[in-house]
Design an enzyme around this catalytic site. Structure first.
Site, PDB file in Angstrom:
ATOM      1  N   ARG A   1       5.361  94.765  48.886  1.00 25.05           N
ATOM      2  CA  ARG A   1       6.139  93.645  48.411  1.00 25.05           C
ATOM      3  C   ARG A   1       7.300  93.185  49.436  1.00 25.05           C
ATOM      4  NH1 ARG A   1       8.083  96.622  42.824  1.00 25.05           N
ATOM      5  NH2 ARG A   1       8.433  98.054  44.776  1.00 25.05           N
TER       6      ARG A   1
ATOM      7  N   ASP B   1      31.158  99.584  32.455  1.00 27.69           N
ATOM      8  CA  ASP B   1      29.865  98.957  32.627  1.00 27.69           C
ATOM      9  C   ASP B   1      29.716  97.517  32.192  1.00 27.69           C
ATOM     10  OD1 ASP B   1      26.601 100.498  33.337  1.00 27.69           O
ATOM     11  OD2 ASP B   1      26.833  98.389  32.503  1.00 27.69           O
TER      12      ASP B   1
ATOM     13  N   GLU C   1       9.949  95.718  51.669  1.00 29.59           N
ATOM     14  CA  GLU C   1       9.571  96.935  51.443  1.00 29.59           C
ATOM     15  C   GLU C   1       9.034  97.796  52.583  1.00 29.59           C
ATOM     16  OE1 GLU C   1       7.683  98.943  47.315  1.00 29.59           O
ATOM     17  OE2 GLU C   1       6.332  97.766  48.399  1.00 29.59           O
TER      18      GLU C   1
ATOM     19  N   ALA D   1      29.001 103.951  40.919  1.00 31.90           N
ATOM     20  CA  ALA D   1      27.668 103.841  40.629  1.00 31.90           C
ATOM     21  C   ALA D   1      27.125 102.471  40.299  1.00 31.90           C
ATOM     22  CB  ALA D   1      27.161 104.749  39.897  1.00 31.90           C
TER      23      ALA D   1
ATOM     24  N   LYS E   1      18.037 103.350  51.650  1.00 34.10           N
ATOM     25  CA  LYS E   1      17.451 102.089  51.928  1.00 34.10           C
ATOM     26  C   LYS E   1      18.674 101.547  52.693  1.00 34.10           C
ATOM     27  CE  LYS E   1      14.273 101.550  48.110  1.00 34.10           C
ATOM     28  NZ  LYS E   1      14.460 102.912  47.845  1.00 34.10           N
TER      29      LYS E   1
ATOM     30  N   VAL F   1       9.202 104.027  39.961  1.00 35.67           N
ATOM     31  CA  VAL F   1       7.945 103.740  39.645  1.00 35.67           C
ATOM     32  C   VAL F   1       7.368 104.743  38.684  1.00 35.67           C
ATOM     33  CG1 VAL F   1       7.221 103.266  42.276  1.00 35.67           C
ATOM     34  CG2 VAL F   1       7.097 105.604  41.545  1.00 35.67           C
TER      35      VAL F   1
ATOM     36  N   ASN G   1      15.006 108.110  46.194  1.00 37.38           N
ATOM     37  CA  ASN G   1      14.736 107.815  44.691  1.00 37.38           C
ATOM     38  C   ASN G   1      15.035 109.106  44.006  1.00 37.38           C
ATOM     39  OD1 ASN G   1      13.148 104.874  45.321  1.00 37.38           O
ATOM     40  ND2 ASN G   1      12.650 106.266  46.841  1.00 37.38           N
ATOM     41  N   VAL G   2      15.225 108.613  42.773  1.00 35.19           N
ATOM     42  CA  VAL G   2      15.530 109.708  41.556  1.00 35.19           C
ATOM     43  C   VAL G   2      14.363 109.537  40.669  1.00 35.19           C
ATOM     44  CG1 VAL G   2      17.783 110.251  41.979  1.00 35.19           C
ATOM     45  CG2 VAL G   2      17.094 108.399  40.634  1.00 35.19           C
TER      46      VAL G   2
END
Length: 608
Positions: A536, A310, A539, A360, A407, A452, A444-445
């Protein structure tokens, strides 16, 4: 050095062994044994008690704590007593002794040992629990336990020792259990009677003890608790109860995962052991939410080494501190590096020779990548993927797994288009032999970095308002552990070039998500307002898991399908690499080029 309490336990059992042997003789002769039998009783006692003591030690009678004496402890006592009872006549036969031990003594002694050793442990546990429950006084709070299974019984025992709560009863929908007592706690009625019992017993707390319940069942119980006006806690999920014991310290508040979570995933553990056990495994973006969870899941399969790569120092430090505690025996290498740095990738892969790479690392925040950062999205998500994938090929990596996103399907933003391009890069690199490239696409997770959920929680903590972009916006959600597990499963199943699509369930309205979080915080929509701010840049109102010109094929795993995506152009590699390595480009230029590389990309003109 033997602990003083262990010494007392050993002394107790040896005294009990002496007493049981003497009592067996007294009972055999109606409390008046002949003189010669009394002499033989004392002579044999010198051999019998040490032999029984060795049996007690052999079966681990002194590894537990009497306060927590259980059926396992009584089983060990039974085995130790049976062994010593069998060994006593054998011992005196081997000693060629003329001593005659009455057969009834050989039967009475083990029975007395079982009764006295087991009974004393049980009495001690009862005394300690009564002592703790008696010390609670009026300070402990009454609670109802929802569920009447093994977890509920185990929890009730813990609660009876707690100074904080005492159980008033259990509620369960099984009609065979209603009216019966489990470990001294009565099953009062069905779950639907929660409101009535909460009011009758002045209960303000309820604990869900249904770790194997489906999320639909759990959501129903949570709704009942909220209607009854009681605060709800829950025991951990079934996977977290590997010890088979539920403790008060494990109780937690209900999380959004409990409402939106899905049924447990069945993994091919044997196959994953073949893929990961004893292998060198590398995870890029290992400090991120998905990368760090992949590391936790991979650690279960005991790789020979786990390489955590990373560019973020603090993110890598955080997962390092966690794994040093939770996986002290696992060999981990914590490597700072950029996925675009070919020299660093060569150094890492040439030295450790990973067999499997999970990629990832990515920029994934849509609005940030849309304005003034578009070229950086290309650099990290496309060029970075290219360089990690090529390094994997150079150093003989067996399998390369790319973490993609929903996405990337019919993208309207730079982030999604860059991830679709990363998919195409991996597909173009696939050869008949060598590294197998597998792509995994999901939505999404819950609770991931940049999602969010943390934002909504922060807004609730400040008293609101919660900001939602549009009343109709929907997203697919899954938990981080579930996503990581399915990535591993897809990585195992992939043979090269496939795009695996995860079963994300039904899409969830973001406004409904906000309302659930408000409810779970113990407030209502009058307390925390919801404001709509407008979509946004980049989006979409909803995300798709498959492009319009794609179709899917089933796989042996119910939650994985294979997308038949448009094939990558044959001239992709050279031309794309030339563009990605070019100097800095403007957002508008990036979006214009992306429309050529990704025909399904429709840029959001508001962000120009």
């Amino acid at each position: 050095m033997i602990h003083p309490r262990t010494q007392l336990a050993i002394l107790h059992d040896l005294c009990i062994a002496v007493f049981a042997w003497i009592l067996a003789y007294l009972l055999r002769f109606n409390l008046e044994p002949p003189a010669h039998f009394l002499t033989e009783m004392w002579q044999t006692l010198v051999w019998v008690v040490p032999l029984q003591g060795l049996a007690f030690w052999h079966f681990g009678l002194y590894q537990g704590i009497w306060r927590y004496a259980s059926l396992n402890d009584f089983r060990r006592i039974l085995l130790a007593v049976l062994l010593s009872a069998s060994a006593i006549p054998l011992l005196f036969w081997m000693l060629r002794s003329n001593v005659v031990i009455p057969r009834s003594v050989l039967l009475l002694d083990p029975l007395l040992l079982l009764l006295l050793m087991g009974g004393n442990r049980l009495l001690y546990r009862m005394w300690k629990e009564r002592q703790f429950s008696g010390s609670m006084g009026l300070s402990s709070e009454p609670v109802l336990i929802l569920g009447a299974g093994d977890a509920a019984v185990s929890l009730s025992r813990e609660l009876q020792r707690s100074r904080l709560w005492h159980p008033m009863g259990m509620l369960d929908d099984n009609p065979d259990k209603i009216g019966r007592s489990l470990d001294g706690i009565k099953v009062l009625g069905t779950l639907d009677s929660l409101s009535a019992w909460a009011e009758r017993a002045s209960v303000r707390q309820a604990i869900i003890a249904m770790p194997s319940a489906t999320h639909q069942q759990r959501k129903r119980v949570i709704d009942l608790c909220q209607k009854a006006g009681v605060k709800v806690l829950t025991v951990p999920s079934f996977d977290d109860l590997l010890s088979g014991r539920v403790s008060v310290s494990q109780l937690r508040e209900v999380e959004l995962d409990d409402l939106l979570g899905r049924d447990p995933i069945q993994l091919d553990d044997d196959g994953l052991h073949r893929l990961l056990t004893g292998q060198v495994v590398m995870v890029t973006g290992a400090g991120g939410s998905i990368g760090s969870e992949l590391c936790r899941q991979i650690a279960r399969f005991r790789p020979s080494s786990l390489l955590l790569y990373d560019q973020g120092e603090f993110a890598l430090y955080t997962i390092e501190q966690e794994l040093r505690v939770s996986q002290p025996e696992l060999r981990c290498e914590y490597l700072i590096g950029d996925v675009r740095d070919s020299a660093r990738l060569d150094e890492v892969m040439s030295h450790w020779q990973p067999a499997v790479v999970f990629h990832a690392a990515a920029y994934k925040h849509v609005p940030l990548m849309e304005q003034r950062n578009a070229w950086q999205a290309i650099q990290n998500n496309v060029l970075g993927t290219w360089r990690v994938a090529q390094a994997a090929q150079r150093y003989g990596v067996s399998k390369f797994v790319l973490i993609s996103t929903d996405k990337a399907v019919n993208p309207t933003n730079v982030m999604g288009a860059s991830k679709r391009l990363a998919e195409m890069v991996c597909q173009s690199l696939q050869q008949p032999i060598g590294t197998r490239f597998v792509i995994v696409r999901f939505g999404n997770v819950l609770g991931s970095n940049g999602s969010v959920i943390p934002k909504f929680r922060e807004q609730i903590a400040k008293g609101g308002p919660i900001t939602v972009t549009h009343p109709d916006i929907t997203r697919f959600f899954m938990s981080i552990p579930e996503a990581a597990q399915l990535v591993l499963q897809a990585g195992l199943m992939g043979q090269g070039g496939e795009i695996f699509v995860l079963d994300m369930g039904e899409p969830v309205k973001i406004v409904d998500l906000a309302k659930e979080l408000i409810r779970l915080s113990g407030m209502g929509e009058d307390d925390i307002k919801i404001e709509f701010t407008g979509l946004r840049p980049g989006e979409k109102l909803y995300e798709e898991l498959l492009a319009d010109n794609e179709h899917t094929l089933p796989t042996p795993h119910a939650k994985l399908r294979i997308a038949q995506a448009r094939a990558a152009d044959v001239d992709l590699q050279a031309a794309l690499l030339s563009w990605a390595e070019a100097p800095q480009q403007s957002d508008a230029a990036v979006k214009q080029v992306l429309t050529r590389w990704v025909p399904e990309y429709s840029p959001d003109l508001r962000s120009h």
